[in-house]
Motif scaffolding. Structure first.
Motif, PDB file in Angstrom:
ATOM      1  N   THR A 119       0.822  -1.204   0.000  1.00  0.00           N
ATOM      2  CA  THR A 119       0.000   0.000   0.000  1.00  0.00           C
ATOM      3  C   THR A 119       0.857   1.255   0.000  1.00  0.00           C
ATOM      4  O   THR A 119       1.982   1.270   0.486  1.00  0.00           O
ATOM      5  CB  THR A 119      -0.930   0.051   1.225  1.00  0.00           C
ATOM      6  OG1 THR A 119      -0.141   0.149   2.407  1.00  0.00           O
ATOM      7  CG2 THR A 119      -1.852  -1.150   1.278  1.00  0.00           C
ATOM      8  N   SER A 120       0.269   2.292  -0.572  1.00  0.00           N
ATOM      9  CA  SER A 120       0.833   3.640  -0.493  1.00  0.00           C
ATOM     10  C   SER A 120      -0.340   4.556  -0.201  1.00  0.00           C
ATOM     11  O   SER A 120      -1.502   4.139  -0.298  1.00  0.00           O
ATOM     12  CB  SER A 120       1.517   4.033  -1.804  1.00  0.00           C
ATOM     13  OG  SER A 120       0.549   4.220  -2.822  1.00  0.00           O
ATOM     14  N   LYS A 124      -3.889   2.952  -1.419  1.00  0.00           N
ATOM     15  CA  LYS A 124      -4.411   2.144  -0.317  1.00  0.00           C
ATOM     16  C   LYS A 124      -5.900   1.835  -0.467  1.00  0.00           C
ATOM     17  O   LYS A 124      -6.325   0.699  -0.237  1.00  0.00           O
ATOM     18  CB  LYS A 124      -4.130   2.848   1.004  1.00  0.00           C
ATOM     19  CG  LYS A 124      -4.370   1.994   2.212  1.00  0.00           C
ATOM     20  CD  LYS A 124      -3.859   2.677   3.476  1.00  0.00           C
ATOM     21  CE  LYS A 124      -4.048   1.793   4.678  1.00  0.00           C
ATOM     22  NZ  LYS A 124      -3.400   2.339   5.870  1.00  0.00           N
ATOM     23  N   ASP A 127      -6.421  -0.866  -3.103  1.00  0.00           N
ATOM     24  CA  ASP A 127      -5.894  -2.153  -2.649  1.00  0.00           C
ATOM     25  C   ASP A 127      -6.859  -2.844  -1.690  1.00  0.00           C
ATOM     26  O   ASP A 127      -7.024  -4.066  -1.735  1.00  0.00           O
ATOM     27  CB  ASP A 127      -4.538  -1.968  -1.950  1.00  0.00           C
ATOM     28  CG  ASP A 127      -3.454  -1.458  -2.885  1.00  0.00           C
ATOM     29  OD1 ASP A 127      -3.556  -1.662  -4.104  1.00  0.00           O
ATOM     30  OD2 ASP A 127      -2.502  -0.837  -2.378  1.00  0.00           O
ATOM     31  N   TRP A 128      -7.505  -2.065  -0.800  1.00  0.00           N
ATOM     32  CA  TRP A 128      -8.394  -2.619   0.212  1.00  0.00           C
ATOM     33  C   TRP A 128      -9.837  -2.789  -0.264  1.00  0.00           C
ATOM     34  O   TRP A 128     -10.609  -3.489   0.395  1.00  0.00           O
ATOM     35  CB  TRP A 128      -8.391  -1.755   1.461  1.00  0.00           C
ATOM     36  CG  TRP A 128      -7.204  -1.983   2.323  1.00  0.00           C
ATOM     37  CD1 TRP A 128      -6.128  -1.151   2.484  1.00  0.00           C
ATOM     38  CD2 TRP A 128      -6.953  -3.104   3.168  1.00  0.00           C
ATOM     39  NE1 TRP A 128      -5.232  -1.701   3.359  1.00  0.00           N
ATOM     40  CE2 TRP A 128      -5.704  -2.899   3.806  1.00  0.00           C
ATOM     41  CE3 TRP A 128      -7.654  -4.273   3.442  1.00  0.00           C
ATOM     42  CZ2 TRP A 128      -5.155  -3.819   4.686  1.00  0.00           C
ATOM     43  CZ3 TRP A 128      -7.100  -5.178   4.345  1.00  0.00           C
ATOM     44  CH2 TRP A 128      -5.874  -4.953   4.949  1.00  0.00           C
ATOM     45  N   ASP A 146       0.448  -3.586   4.274  1.00  0.00           N
ATOM     46  CA  ASP A 146       0.073  -2.220   4.633  1.00  0.00           C
ATOM     47  C   ASP A 146       1.288  -1.511   5.230  1.00  0.00           C
ATOM     48  O   ASP A 146       1.617  -1.674   6.399  1.00  0.00           O
ATOM     49  CB  ASP A 146      -1.081  -2.248   5.633  1.00  0.00           C
ATOM     50  CG  ASP A 146      -1.725  -0.892   5.806  1.00  0.00           C
ATOM     51  OD1 ASP A 146      -0.982   0.114   5.866  1.00  0.00           O
ATOM     52  OD2 ASP A 146      -2.967  -0.833   5.873  1.00  0.00           O
ATOM     53  N   GLN A 148       1.728   1.616   5.766  1.00  0.00           N
ATOM     54  CA  GLN A 148       1.420   2.703   6.687  1.00  0.00           C
ATOM     55  C   GLN A 148       1.123   2.184   8.094  1.00  0.00           C
ATOM     56  O   GLN A 148       1.493   2.814   9.081  1.00  0.00           O
ATOM     57  CB  GLN A 148       0.220   3.529   6.176  1.00  0.00           C
ATOM     58  CG  GLN A 148       0.493   4.295   4.892  1.00  0.00           C
ATOM     59  CD  GLN A 148       0.610   3.399   3.671  1.00  0.00           C
ATOM     60  OE1 GLN A 148      -0.190   2.497   3.463  1.00  0.00           O
ATOM     61  NE2 GLN A 148       1.633   3.637   2.865  1.00  0.00           N
TER      62      GLN A 148
END
Length: 193
Positions: A119-120, A124, A127-128, A146, A148
């Motif tokens: 993720t970025s 994010k 992706d989720w 993840d 973050q």
């Protein structure tokens, strides 16, 4: 189910194919990838330098436990999901090596045994949400790393309604990876500086 498929597609088959063709022809700058997401072409950076060692650690473990004839790779290839009208370029993937005998820049998503997305801030949400829904119908294992929150989540056992299994651990703790891999991933190498 038909309504859900239509809602996910959002584009006609022809428009989806046209968008994919445009993405394949896009000359992205070094270090960036282009993906068709939500009917738009999204250009985002490949995972940054901080992720390089994490990617390598993950790729080595997955490669050692990959199904026979599958290879683990982090390369700028798109995988098509025609029933969803989507194509994604995962951060890391494990796929049947026979898919790389074809010409072009995109392959059939059915060749995938695992995808991992790092993720970025900019990716994010996709992706989720969107990718989770699309991968959850076909790809046996989906890992969301993840960066973050310093956690990794393993989704496995796909179905027409999405993944049936989910497990999340903090970086540094072992994570069970489902079939066709069937091993405990050592996430100590995923620690961020």
């Amino acid at each position: 189910m038909t309504e859900r498929d239509a809602a996910m597609q959002g584009l006609s088959q022809a428009a989806s194919e046209s968008l994919l063709h445009t993405v394949e022809e896009t000359d992205t700058p070094d270090g960036f990838k282009a993906e068709p997401i939500r009917g738009k072409i999204i250009v985002s950076p490949w995972p940054g330098l901080r992720s390089a060692l994490c990617l390598r650690a993950l790729r080595r473990q997955l490669g050692a436990h990959a199904p026979e004839g599958h290879l683990a790779e982090a390369a700028p290839f798109l995988f098509r999901f025609p029933s969803a009208g989507r194509a994604y370029g995962p951060s890391l993937f494990v796929a049947d090596e026979a898919v790389f005998e074809a010409d072009g820049r995109s392959a059939d998503g059915a060749a995938l045994s695992l995808v991992a997305e790092f993720t970025s801030v900019s990716t994010k949400d996709a992706d989720w949400a969107e990718k989770l829904e699309v991968y959850g119908r076909l790809v046996p294992v989906y890992l969301v790393v993840d960066m973050q929150d310093a956690e990794v989540t393993c989704f496995c056992d796909p179905s027409p309604h999405g993944y049936r299994s989910r497990q999340t651990v903090s970086f540094g703790k072992p994570l069970a990876i489902g079939e066709p891999f069937g091993f405990d991933l050592d996430t100590a190498g995923l620690r961020t500086p």
